[in-house]
Design a protein around this motif. Structure first.
Motif: not given
Length: 314
Positions: A151-174
């Protein structure tokens, strides 16, 4: 004869080394307590040309009115929700923040909270110390290969997404609007994102617009196998609704670095199952704080040199 240093009011706690760094360039009055703050504004308000605060501590319209020489207000860190921007704009006061200085630190902490909650690390630590072996404990689920909603794909949200991808997580956002520079799934509604996600991480700004954005319907949509992490602002999550959901088994767990009662702990969550709490430290590390202080100094330097701020707000 050297010109007098600009008078600066510091309203937040600083490490001695950082306070010394700031004091080398400004005539500092240090007031990190409510009592000291009121006393400094009353006694020296007319002299201050700059204020250093943060989003939680803020700066009120009344205080701004008591500082007729005030030219620039800076927040240490990205948040600035309790700085009265309207009062600053009305006076032509420049406002800056520490955007970008602690993004990686916050994203790291978000993932730490999420991992600790899903894998129940604190509970397993306590059980181990009590001599309880794994056969007597419920097994925590896999972390990887799931769906991460942000929830909130600003600069911090995008860095969280990058880390999530390292765990093979599928990313969605609001977000307030879809971003054209990412390929992640966009959800216009928080509830729809929560229903889709296994993990919901809150990284949106605080303030009236997002107050209790995460409430009972969203928590129920996330469900008994879902996990919530909040590293944004405590006001975004309805604490009473969260406590009810956890006690009723309607949510798998929650990791919170921020909460509505801070700096007091959220006692209503103490007896809830699978809650991991930290004291609003996600954005705080020696590296991040030094970067934030340095960015304040650069913002202020530019202002007093007649240049645009490095990180302006608004």
């Amino acid at each position: 004869m050297k010109p007098a240093l600009p008078a600066l009011l510091v309203l937040i706690q600083l490490e001695p080394a950082h306070l010394e760094l700031v004091s080398a360039q400004y005539d500092v009055r240090y007031a990190p307590t409510a009592e000291g703050r009121a006393a400094e504004v009353a006694a020296h308000g007319k002299t201050f040309r700059a204020v250093l605060t943060n989003g939680t501590v803020g700066l009120t319209a009344t205080e701004i009115a008591a500082m007729p020489a005030l030219e620039v207000v800076c927040a240490l860190g990205a948040g600035y929700e309790n700085i009265d921007l309207a009062a600053c704009r009305a006076r032509g006061i420049a406002v800056g923040n520490g955007a970008g200085t602690n993004d990686s630190c916050v994203a790291d902490h978000a993932m730490a909270l999420l991992l600790a909650t899903v894998r129940r690390v604190p509970a397993l630590d306590h059980a181990t110390r009590d001599g309880v072996w794994r056969n007597a404990l419920p097994l925590p689920p896999n972390f990887s290969g799931k769906r991460l909603g942000i929830v909130g794909l600003g600069t911090i949200g995008r860095r969280i997404a990058q880390r999530g991808q390292g765990f093979d997580l599928e990313i969605g956002y609001h977000n307030r609007r879809a971003r054209e520079d990412v390929s992640f799934s966009y959800f216009a509604d928080v509830g729809a994102l929560a229903k889709w996600a296994d993990y919901l991480v809150i990284a949106t700004p605080g303030g009236p617009e997002t107050r209790h954005l995460v409430d009972t319907p969203v928590l129920r949509a996330l469900g008994p196998h879902g996990y919530l992490v909040n590293i944004a602002r405590g006001s975004v999550v309805n604490t009473a609704a969260l406590a009810d959901a956890l006690r009723a088994g309607e949510l798998g767990g929650a990791g919170l670095d921020v909460y509505e009662s801070e700096p007091l702990p959220p006692k209503e969550l103490f007896d809830c199952p699978n809650v991991v709490l930290t004291p609003h430290v996600a954005g705080w590390s020696p590296e991040a704080v030094l970067a934030s202080v340095s960015q304040f100094l650069e913002n202020a330097r530019r202002h007093f040199a007649g240049e645009p701020l490095f990180a302006p707000v608004g």
